[in-house]
Write an enzyme that holds these catalytic residues in place. Structure first.
Site, PDB file in Angstrom:
ATOM      1  N   ASN A 150       7.456 -23.825  39.142  1.00  0.00           N
ATOM      2  CA  ASN A 150       8.073 -24.536  40.517  1.00  0.00           C
ATOM      3  C   ASN A 150       8.671 -25.950  40.301  1.00  0.00           C
ATOM      4  O   ASN A 150       7.544 -27.072  40.121  1.00  0.00           O
ATOM      5  CB  ASN A 150       6.765 -24.474  41.621  1.00  0.00           C
ATOM      6  CG  ASN A 150       7.838 -24.115  43.038  1.00  0.00           C
ATOM      7  OD1 ASN A 150       8.832 -24.591  43.240  1.00  0.00           O
ATOM      8  ND2 ASN A 150       6.748 -24.359  43.757  1.00  0.00           N
ATOM      9  N   GLU A 184      -2.330 -20.246  46.888  1.00  0.00           N
ATOM     10  CA  GLU A 184      -2.570 -21.576  46.348  1.00  0.00           C
ATOM     11  C   GLU A 184      -3.109 -22.483  47.400  1.00  0.00           C
ATOM     12  O   GLU A 184      -2.124 -22.479  48.803  1.00  0.00           O
ATOM     13  CB  GLU A 184      -1.158 -21.731  47.021  1.00  0.00           C
ATOM     14  CG  GLU A 184       0.101 -21.259  45.217  1.00  0.00           C
ATOM     15  CD  GLU A 184       0.822 -22.079  45.098  1.00  0.00           C
ATOM     16  OE1 GLU A 184       1.135 -22.604  44.033  1.00  0.00           O
ATOM     17  OE2 GLU A 184       2.053 -22.583  45.981  1.00  0.00           O
ATOM     18  N   SER A 205      -2.449 -28.000  41.150  1.00  0.00           N
ATOM     19  CA  SER A 205      -2.755 -28.603  40.051  1.00  0.00           C
ATOM     20  C   SER A 205      -3.166 -27.783  38.940  1.00  0.00           C
ATOM     21  O   SER A 205      -4.317 -28.201  38.683  1.00  0.00           O
ATOM     22  CB  SER A 205      -3.608 -29.421  40.657  1.00  0.00           C
ATOM     23  OG  SER A 205      -3.654 -30.480  41.792  1.00  0.00           O
ATOM     24  N   GLU A 252       5.024 -25.311  51.609  1.00  0.00           N
ATOM     25  CA  GLU A 252       5.763 -26.442  52.214  1.00  0.00           C
ATOM     26  C   GLU A 252       6.931 -25.964  52.680  1.00  0.00           C
ATOM     27  O   GLU A 252       7.387 -26.467  53.911  1.00  0.00           O
ATOM     28  CB  GLU A 252       6.447 -27.152  50.521  1.00  0.00           C
ATOM     29  CG  GLU A 252       5.801 -27.882  50.229  1.00  0.00           C
ATOM     30  CD  GLU A 252       5.280 -28.240  48.200  1.00  0.00           C
ATOM     31  OE1 GLU A 252       6.834 -27.955  48.129  1.00  0.00           O
ATOM     32  OE2 GLU A 252       4.429 -28.402  47.315  1.00  0.00           O
ATOM     33  N   HIS A 272       6.350 -20.421  50.075  1.00  0.00           N
ATOM     34  CA  HIS A 272       5.538 -21.476  49.839  1.00  0.00           C
ATOM     35  C   HIS A 272       4.907 -22.091  50.924  1.00  0.00           C
ATOM     36  O   HIS A 272       5.831 -22.604  51.697  1.00  0.00           O
ATOM     37  CB  HIS A 272       6.567 -22.183  49.256  1.00  0.00           C
ATOM     38  CG  HIS A 272       5.358 -23.270  48.062  1.00  0.00           C
ATOM     39  ND1 HIS A 272       5.130 -24.418  48.325  1.00  0.00           N
ATOM     40  CD2 HIS A 272       5.322 -23.203  46.516  1.00  0.00           C
ATOM     41  CE1 HIS A 272       4.939 -25.236  47.665  1.00  0.00           C
ATOM     42  NE2 HIS A 272       4.290 -24.556  46.500  1.00  0.00           N
ATOM     43  N   GLY A 332      -0.339 -30.425  44.329  1.00  0.00           N
ATOM     44  CA  GLY A 332      -0.401 -31.740  43.872  1.00  0.00           C
ATOM     45  C   GLY A 332      -0.898 -32.534  44.637  1.00  0.00           C
ATOM     46  O   GLY A 332      -0.479 -34.135  44.187  1.00  0.00           O
ATOM     47  N   LYS A 359      10.294 -27.404  42.543  1.00  0.00           N
ATOM     48  CA  LYS A 359      10.657 -27.723  43.796  1.00  0.00           C
ATOM     49  C   LYS A 359      11.984 -29.039  43.850  1.00  0.00           C
ATOM     50  O   LYS A 359      12.862 -28.219  43.342  1.00  0.00           O
ATOM     51  CB  LYS A 359       9.163 -28.465  44.091  1.00  0.00           C
ATOM     52  CG  LYS A 359       8.286 -28.616  43.861  1.00  0.00           C
ATOM     53  CD  LYS A 359       7.231 -28.711  44.504  1.00  0.00           C
ATOM     54  CE  LYS A 359       5.381 -27.441  44.285  1.00  0.00           C
ATOM     55  NZ  LYS A 359       4.211 -28.559  45.149  1.00  0.00           N
TER      56      LYS A 359
HETATM   57  P1  PGA Z   1       0.902 -28.821  41.904  1.00  0.00           P
HETATM   58  O1  PGA Z   1       1.834 -26.874  42.860  1.00  0.00           O
HETATM   59  O2  PGA Z   1       1.193 -27.659  40.204  1.00  0.00           O
HETATM   60  O3  PGA Z   1       1.825 -29.698  41.489  1.00  0.00           O
HETATM   61  O4  PGA Z   1      -0.057 -28.386  42.600  1.00  0.00           O
HETATM   62  C1  PGA Z   1       2.502 -25.686  42.296  1.00  0.00           C
HETATM   63  C2  PGA Z   1       2.960 -25.533  44.020  1.00  0.00           C
HETATM   64  O5  PGA Z   1       2.936 -25.828  44.996  1.00  0.00           O
HETATM   65  O6  PGA Z   1       3.263 -23.847  43.312  1.00  0.00           O
END
Ligand code: PGA
Length: 247
Positions: free
Chosen positions: A9, A165, A210, A96, A94, A171, A11
């Protein structure tokens, strides 16, 4: 047997030049993978990834899709448009998008349905916040997020991928332990099995939050973790490939 899926992803990251380097890095690895590899990129780069990855085993997709088919929805991108650019996958729901764009469980379900109806595989994200985990509400939150999706897609639920997630792990460098993640994954599989016992054994459940080369192996070794949705580490070809090799 579920083929593991390692999906990146990106982003809101990238640029034409840096994408080209990253994609060349992914294509440069000629060793056989037992996992399927995919990248979910910002919509403006779909043409670039289609042209770079077409004919390779690496799939691609988008990070969001409209719940509507077409029409007066300024700024939105339809599932059919994504399909024209060769997308196999689209991330929906997601955290976000749920938090910054106030996407409800019902809207996420409509997006998942639109994707499935168009022949795209939605990667439907679910997961609890730290506060919800501390209140012991993880299972309830995941069940609440998943229910409208399972209602909407009905008999087509094997055309989906679910990504667990935990919001507090995204993140942040904090990862759920393999046991913590496995527990939720097993619960998700039970929820799916209540609708379709056979289908539940086919649906791939990804962990996200992460995931890095140094923790991927232990997470991916868990029986109900069938891959990863990778944010930060997917922006670096060697790290992303190392995770794929751990699957
Ligand atoms: P990350 O993000 O691996 O940077 O924690 C995962 C995601 O948001 O899909």
């Amino acid at each position: 047997m579920r083929t593991p899926l390692i999906a990146g992803n990106w982003k809101m990251n990238g640029g034409l030049a840096s994408n080209a380097t990253l994609l060349a890095g992914l294509l440069g690895d000629k060793t056989e993978l037992s996992a399927e590899l995919a990248v979910c990129v910002p919509a403006p780069y779909l043409a670039q990834v289609q042209s770079a990855l077409g004919g390779s085993p690496v799939r691609w997709g988008a990070q969001d899709v409209s719940a509507h088919e077409r029409g007066a929805f300024t700024g939105e991108v339809s599932a059919e448009m994504l399909q024209e650019f060769g997308c196999s996958y689209v991330i929906v729901g997601h955290s976000e998008r749920r938090s910054y764009h106030a996407e409800s469980d019902e809207l996420v379900a409509q997006k998942a349905l639109r994707a499935v109806t168009t022949g795209l595989t939605p990667i439907v994200c679910v997961g609890e916040t730290l506060e919800e985990r501390e209140q012991g509400a993880t299972d309830a939150v995941v069940a609440r997020q998943l229910a409208p999706v399972l209602d909407a897609v009905g008999t087509q639920l094997t055309s989906m991928v679910i990504a667990y997630e935990p919001v507090w792990a995204i993140g942040t460098g904090k990862t759920a332990t393999p046991d913590m993640a496995q527990q939720v994954h097993a619960r998700i599989r039970v929820l799916i099995a209540e609708r379709d016992a056979e289908g539940a054994q086919q649906v791939r459940l990804l962990y996200g939050g992460s995931m890095k080369p140094d923790n991927a192996k232990d997470l991916l070794a868990m029986p109900d973790i069938d891959g990863g949705l990778i944010g930060g580490a997917s922006l670096n070809a060697p790290d992303f490939l190392a995770i794929a090799h751990a699957a």
